[in-house]
Scaffold this motif. Structure first.
Motif, PDB file in Angstrom:
ATOM      1  N   VAL A  44       0.777  -1.253   0.022  1.00 36.57           N
ATOM      2  CA  VAL A  44       0.150   0.027  -0.039  1.00 36.57           C
ATOM      3  C   VAL A  44       0.915   1.340   0.035  1.00 36.57           C
ATOM      4  O   VAL A  44       1.891   1.130   0.586  1.00 36.57           O
ATOM      5  CB  VAL A  44      -1.049   0.020   1.166  1.00 36.57           C
ATOM      6  CG1 VAL A  44      -1.826   1.126   1.529  1.00 36.57           C
ATOM      7  CG2 VAL A  44      -1.884  -1.322   1.372  1.00 36.57           C
ATOM      8  N   GLN A  45       0.287   2.252  -0.688  1.00 36.40           N
ATOM      9  CA  GLN A  45       1.299   3.552  -0.549  1.00 36.40           C
ATOM     10  C   GLN A  45       1.413   4.178   0.659  1.00 36.40           C
ATOM     11  O   GLN A  45       0.500   4.096   1.253  1.00 36.40           O
ATOM     12  CB  GLN A  45       0.559   4.614  -1.933  1.00 36.40           C
ATOM     13  CG  GLN A  45       0.618   4.086  -3.250  1.00 36.40           C
ATOM     14  CD  GLN A  45       0.010   5.271  -4.313  1.00 36.40           C
ATOM     15  OE1 GLN A  45      -0.354   6.469  -3.416  1.00 36.40           O
ATOM     16  NE2 GLN A  45      -0.208   4.786  -5.220  1.00 36.40           N
ATOM     17  N   GLU A  46       2.569   4.772   0.744  1.00 40.45           N
ATOM     18  CA  GLU A  46       2.890   5.268   1.974  1.00 40.45           C
ATOM     19  C   GLU A  46       1.861   6.533   2.232  1.00 40.45           C
ATOM     20  O   GLU A  46       1.238   7.309   1.521  1.00 40.45           O
ATOM     21  CB  GLU A  46       4.331   5.950   1.737  1.00 40.45           C
ATOM     22  CG  GLU A  46       4.774   6.625   3.122  1.00 40.45           C
ATOM     23  CD  GLU A  46       6.233   6.970   3.132  1.00 40.45           C
ATOM     24  OE1 GLU A  46       6.495   7.733   3.935  1.00 40.45           O
ATOM     25  OE2 GLU A  46       6.717   7.088   1.951  1.00 40.45           O
ATOM     26  N   GLY A  47       1.300   6.484   3.476  1.00 40.36           N
ATOM     27  CA  GLY A  47       0.217   7.683   3.868  1.00 40.36           C
ATOM     28  C   GLY A  47      -0.879   7.520   3.326  1.00 40.36           C
ATOM     29  O   GLY A  47      -1.512   8.543   3.544  1.00 40.36           O
ATOM     30  N   GLY A  48      -1.570   6.455   2.568  1.00 35.53           N
ATOM     31  CA  GLY A  48      -2.629   6.368   2.178  1.00 35.53           C
ATOM     32  C   GLY A  48      -3.249   4.785   2.273  1.00 35.53           C
ATOM     33  O   GLY A  48      -2.754   4.127   2.607  1.00 35.53           O
ATOM     34  N   THR A  49      -4.203   4.718   1.091  1.00 37.84           N
ATOM     35  CA  THR A  49      -4.755   3.456   1.282  1.00 37.84           C
ATOM     36  C   THR A  49      -4.642   3.010  -0.128  1.00 37.84           C
ATOM     37  O   THR A  49      -5.382   1.678  -0.379  1.00 37.84           O
ATOM     38  CB  THR A  49      -6.215   3.576   1.555  1.00 37.84           C
ATOM     39  OG1 THR A  49      -7.008   4.502   0.953  1.00 37.84           O
ATOM     40  CG2 THR A  49      -6.369   4.137   2.960  1.00 37.84           C
ATOM     41  N   SER A  50      -4.186   3.417  -1.052  1.00 40.21           N
ATOM     42  CA  SER A  50      -4.164   2.911  -2.610  1.00 40.21           C
ATOM     43  C   SER A  50      -2.994   1.892  -2.507  1.00 40.21           C
ATOM     44  O   SER A  50      -2.074   2.051  -1.879  1.00 40.21           O
ATOM     45  CB  SER A  50      -3.811   4.257  -3.463  1.00 40.21           C
ATOM     46  OG  SER A  50      -5.101   5.085  -3.421  1.00 40.21           O
ATOM     47  N   ASN A  51      -3.050   0.802  -3.614  1.00 40.17           N
ATOM     48  CA  ASN A  51      -2.246   0.020  -3.614  1.00 40.17           C
ATOM     49  C   ASN A  51      -1.061   0.531  -4.451  1.00 40.17           C
ATOM     50  O   ASN A  51      -1.004   1.458  -5.034  1.00 40.17           O
ATOM     51  CB  ASN A  51      -2.708  -1.083  -4.427  1.00 40.17           C
ATOM     52  CG  ASN A  51      -3.811  -1.916  -3.975  1.00 40.17           C
ATOM     53  OD1 ASN A  51      -3.984  -1.853  -2.858  1.00 40.17           O
ATOM     54  ND2 ASN A  51      -4.466  -2.826  -4.756  1.00 40.17           N
ATOM     55  N   ALA A  52       0.163   0.135  -3.836  1.00 40.34           N
ATOM     56  CA  ALA A  52       1.442   0.634  -4.560  1.00 40.34           C
ATOM     57  C   ALA A  52       1.816  -0.104  -5.803  1.00 40.34           C
ATOM     58  O   ALA A  52       1.236  -0.908  -6.042  1.00 40.34           O
ATOM     59  CB  ALA A  52       2.600   0.339  -3.489  1.00 40.34           C
ATOM     60  N   THR A  53       2.737   0.614  -6.422  1.00 38.92           N
ATOM     61  CA  THR A  53       3.034  -0.081  -8.037  1.00 38.92           C
ATOM     62  C   THR A  53       4.624  -0.245  -7.886  1.00 38.92           C
ATOM     63  O   THR A  53       5.112   0.547  -7.140  1.00 38.92           O
ATOM     64  CB  THR A  53       2.635   0.827  -9.045  1.00 38.92           C
ATOM     65  OG1 THR A  53       3.168   2.186  -8.899  1.00 38.92           O
ATOM     66  CG2 THR A  53       1.061   0.793  -9.210  1.00 38.92           C
ATOM     67  N   TYR A  54       5.364  -1.086  -8.657  1.00 37.39           N
ATOM     68  CA  TYR A  54       6.748  -1.140  -9.077  1.00 37.39           C
ATOM     69  C   TYR A  54       7.230   0.147  -9.425  1.00 37.39           C
ATOM     70  O   TYR A  54       6.455   0.755 -10.227  1.00 37.39           O
ATOM     71  CB  TYR A  54       7.111  -2.212  -9.729  1.00 37.39           C
ATOM     72  CG  TYR A  54       6.546  -3.622  -8.963  1.00 37.39           C
ATOM     73  CD1 TYR A  54       7.117  -4.090  -7.947  1.00 37.39           C
ATOM     74  CD2 TYR A  54       5.654  -4.319  -9.650  1.00 37.39           C
ATOM     75  CE1 TYR A  54       6.633  -5.132  -7.149  1.00 37.39           C
ATOM     76  CE2 TYR A  54       5.232  -5.804  -9.128  1.00 37.39           C
ATOM     77  CZ  TYR A  54       5.871  -5.939  -7.842  1.00 37.39           C
ATOM     78  OH  TYR A  54       5.325  -7.159  -7.320  1.00 37.39           O
TER      79      TYR A  54
END
Length: 129
Positions: free
Chosen positions: A103-113
């Motif tokens: 998950v993205q830092e400071g958020g709830t969206s999924n992270a990407t490479y």
């Protein structure tokens, strides 16, 4: 009354990175299972380059299926030394599956490479069936 520990197990598991064709320097992680509680750790070693094939940054291959009931969400995932999905510092275990989604830092969206090279260190705890 006396308590008896009748379900204890330690072992290794084979991690994979989903949504990329990247091969790993080290895919061997460690786990400890006590009852239905599973703790996993894994360090990727050096990753030369990473290219997203689409989708979220995910780690696959957990040693046991994550419990799938709605009251069993397990989200304690710590990410350190992360340069692979540089916008992620945590994640969650997908219920009913064997993956961790970063998950993205400071958020709830999924992270990407998003890194040309680096490494990834992960630890977390979840419940299984």
């Amino acid at each position: 009354t006396s308590e008896v520990l009748d379900d204890y197990e330690e072992g290794t598991w084979t991690a994979s990175l989903n949504n990329t064709a990247e091969s790993l320097e080290n895919s061997s992680g460690h786990y400890v299972k006590v009852g239905s509680n599973v703790t996993v750790t894994w360090y990727s070693g050096g990753i030369d380059s990473i290219d997203s094939t689409g989708g979220s940054a995910q780690i696959g291959g957990l040693p046991f299926t994550v419990k799938s009931t709605s009251n069993s969400h397990s989200s304690l995932v710590t990410v350190a030394f992360n340069t692979v999905a540089s916008n992620a510092d945590g994640g969650y275990f997908g219920t009913g599956g064997t993956t961790i989604t970063l998950v993205q830092e400071g958020g709830t969206s999924n992270a990407t490479y998003g890194a040309a090279s680096g490494n990834l260190m992960v630890s977390g705890t979840y419940f299984t069936h």
